[in-house]
Enzyme design. Structure first.
Site, PDB file in Angstrom:
ATOM      1  N   GLU A  38       0.868  -1.182   0.000  1.00 44.69           N
ATOM      2  CA  GLU A  38       0.000   0.000   0.000  1.00 44.69           C
ATOM      3  C   GLU A  38       0.903   1.229   0.000  1.00 44.69           C
ATOM      4  OE1 GLU A  38      -3.580   2.236   2.503  1.00 44.69           O
ATOM      5  OE2 GLU A  38      -2.724   0.370   3.269  1.00 44.69           O
ATOM      6  N   ARG A 262       5.609 -13.636   9.787  1.00 44.32           N
ATOM      7  CA  ARG A 262       6.350 -12.377   9.843  1.00 44.32           C
ATOM      8  C   ARG A 262       7.582 -12.565  10.736  1.00 44.32           C
ATOM      9  NH1 ARG A 262       4.621  -7.029   9.440  1.00 44.32           N
ATOM     10  NH2 ARG A 262       2.449  -7.668   9.421  1.00 44.32           N
ATOM     11  N   LYS A 272       3.816   0.889  10.280  1.00 43.79           N
ATOM     12  CA  LYS A 272       3.843   2.133   9.514  1.00 43.79           C
ATOM     13  C   LYS A 272       3.276   3.294  10.328  1.00 43.79           C
ATOM     14  CE  LYS A 272       3.676   0.513   4.711  1.00 43.79           C
ATOM     15  NZ  LYS A 272       2.849   0.481   3.491  1.00 43.79           N
TER      16      LYS A 272
END
Length: 557
Positions: A38, A262, A272
């Site tokens: 994104e 992850r 983020k």
């Protein structure tokens, strides 16, 4: 397919095993993967693993990788982030076949939504977000149907068209899939497919005021692109059921989602939202601050793409999350820079040394290897004069046992130059040593030594006359605790106050003119890179990593 030779070189991870089986069975002739960021921030070390995995798979197996921007939230997205992402991927050493955007498919996704409404599988809900949440239920209790769930197809079509035409304010209505409010997977309890958001989009402008949710855009975009293996991190595992349901009901290409764990890095945050806070609140100097875990920050600090790829390869691909020691990343950087970085001498805390038997006004050229690991880099000239600078810590008035540096009566070798012997020293009124007087041993020049004298200590140095003042930014870990996410309070309370120290150093002339990104080993000090702020009038260098893991030593004390 992967060759037998490559199989012997390394074990396949579970995703590679799946792909190998799919190709062998004839399910696919080639694989297609995608990297779908994104564009609402800069890529970080966590994205690096996904980049290496998705692009690496199509280097190992026949196929290709698309770069697709998940640009479905116009409020937080910007072309600045799009360009930074493309730059980072290319710097990492990868190239995509197609540059795509979820916004490329907005018309098609809208048509898919209409198909759901016509089939009685979607409805417009007037409930607020709070009301929707209240009716959602809990993992152990079923949810309750929305009062708007049984609207007619005609009414839903009319309302959805009004939503598209901008006749309703933000948050007043949503389009929801009609699945099962008692489903064990809460993501299947009538998930939202579209929401109203009156905002300018970085690519489509003001054409749309309704935008698809991630779950509605992602799988359908994969299908449109005929992605064979849609690879994402483990937190999306609960989304797979909805991913499959939407594709099945639309009867479109059956892309399949696979999840890997992850990898969390200690002393680091990769959210983020938190990284944006650090930037906006001024705790760091932008997204490319060398203390940031962003790819652009690591690049500016002097990390190499090869070292990051090596790190990602070493941590591998697994099904279970775990914490990775940032020391492994630093090890990979040292390994790579040791082979590539040119050696230079820089004194950071200078002490003047006068070579009393060397003639005044004379400059003699000494020579030293640029990189002993790579003889093709050759040697460089280093000016030697009567007055030189060494590190203060390299002289001791009363030496400790096994102290092999300079002290009264002791000898040391100057790197690439002569053996010198300390005769005396000068103190100021405060008792601080300000100057050391030495003599050099004739015929002891490096590469030409015929004296037979063996000394245990070798010091780096620079000619006082030729020393180039440089700004040195000593970067360290941004956080002082290992796992910031489990600590109480504001994560910013754990910022390491010593994460940046700026000093003036004195460098040999070879460092007077370098280019941003050039890497060097400052002898006995660490690896450094020329910063983007550097100019010929004011050279600036960032410490990439120390020569050894100082944090590991500190933890042992």
């Amino acid at each position: 397919m992967i060759t037998e030779e490559k199989k012997e070189e390394k074990n396949l991870n579970f995703i590679e095993e799946i792909i190998e089986a799919d190709l062998k069975s004839g399910k696919y002739e080639q694989i297609i993967t995608r990297f779908p960021p994104e564009p609402n921030g800069y890529l970080h070390i966590g994205h690096a693993s996904s980049i290496c995995l998705n692009f690496g798979l199509t280097k190992t197996f026949p196929g290709y990788t698309n770069l697709r921007f998940d640009d479905t939230n116009p409020v937080t997205e910007d072309t600045e982030y799009v360009e930074s992402i493309k730059n980072d991927i290319r710097w990492m050493g990868f190239e995509w076949k197609n540059e795509l955007y979820a916004s490329d498919y907005f018309d098609q996704l809208y048509a898919f939504a209409l198909k759901f409404i016509h089939a009685g599988l979607a409805y417009v809900d007037d409930s607020t977000s709070e009301e929707i949440a209240a009716l959602k239920g809990t993992p152990t209790e079923p949810g309750k149907d929305s009062p708007y769930r049984n609207r007619s197809v005609e009414e839903n079509l009319a309302l959805f068209e009004q939503m598209r035409n901008g006749e309703f304010p933000d948050g007043s209505r949503t389009l929801r899939a009609k699945i099962d409010m008692a489903h064990i997977n809460m993501l299947m309890r009538d998930p939202i497919l579209y929401r109203i958001k009156h905002a300018h989009h970085h690519r489509t402008g003001n054409k749309w005021c309704i935008y698809p949710m991630y779950d509605f855009a992602h799988g359908q975009s994969d299908s449109i692109e005929t992605v064979t293996h849609s690879i994402c991190t483990l937190e999306f595992a609960p989304h797979r059921e909805l991913y499959d349901w939407l594709i099945a009901k639309l009867e479109i290409y059956p892309s399949h989602q696979y999840e890997f764990a992850r990898r969390n890095l200690n002393y680091t945050v990769t959210s983020k939202r938190k990284l944006l806070q650090l930037v906006q609140d001024g705790h760091v100097n932008g997204w490319d601050d060398p203390r940031m875990p962003t790819i652009s920050g690591m690049r500016r600090r002097g990390f190499t793409a090869a070292s990051i790829r090596d790190f990602c390869d070493r941590i591998g691909v697994a099904r279970r999350e775990n914490m990775i020691d940032v020391g492994l990343l630093e090890f990979c950087v040292r390994e790579d820079l040791n082979k590539k970085a040119l050696r230079r001498m820089v004194v950071m805390d200078p002490l003047k040394v006068v070579i009393t038997n060397f003639p005044e006004g004379v400059t003699e050229m000494c020579h030293s290897e640029n990189n002993p690991e790579d003889i093709s880099t050759g040697v460089r000239d280093i000016p030697f004069t009567r007055e030189i600078l060494i590190e203060k810590e390299d002289f001791m008035e009363t030496p400790a046992k096994k102290y092999f540096r300079l002290a009264p009566g002791k000898m040391v070798r100057l790197k690439g130059a002569y053996i010198i012997q300390c005769e005396t020293f000068v103190k100021d009124e405060n008792g601080e040593i300000t100057e050391v007087h030495c003599s050099y041993i004739e015929n002891s020049k490096s590469g030409q030594d015929t004296t037979g004298i063996n000394v245990k200590g070798t010091l780096h140095w620079v000619s006082a006359k030729h020393a180039v003042p440089v700004e040195i930014r000593l970067y360290d870990r941004l956080f002082s605790v290992e796992n910031v996410s489990i600590e109480e309070g504001d994560f910013k309370d754990y910022i390491n106050p010593e994460s940046l120290e700026i000093i003036t150093g004195y460098a040999e002339p070879a460092l007077a003119d370098t280019n941003a990104g050039d890497s060097f080993q400052f002898l006995r000090k660490g690896y450094f890179a020329t910063d983007t702020d550097s100019t010929s009038e004011k050279p600036v260098f960032n410490r990439t990593v120390t020569l050894r893991d100082n944090w590991a030593k500190a933890a042992e004390k």
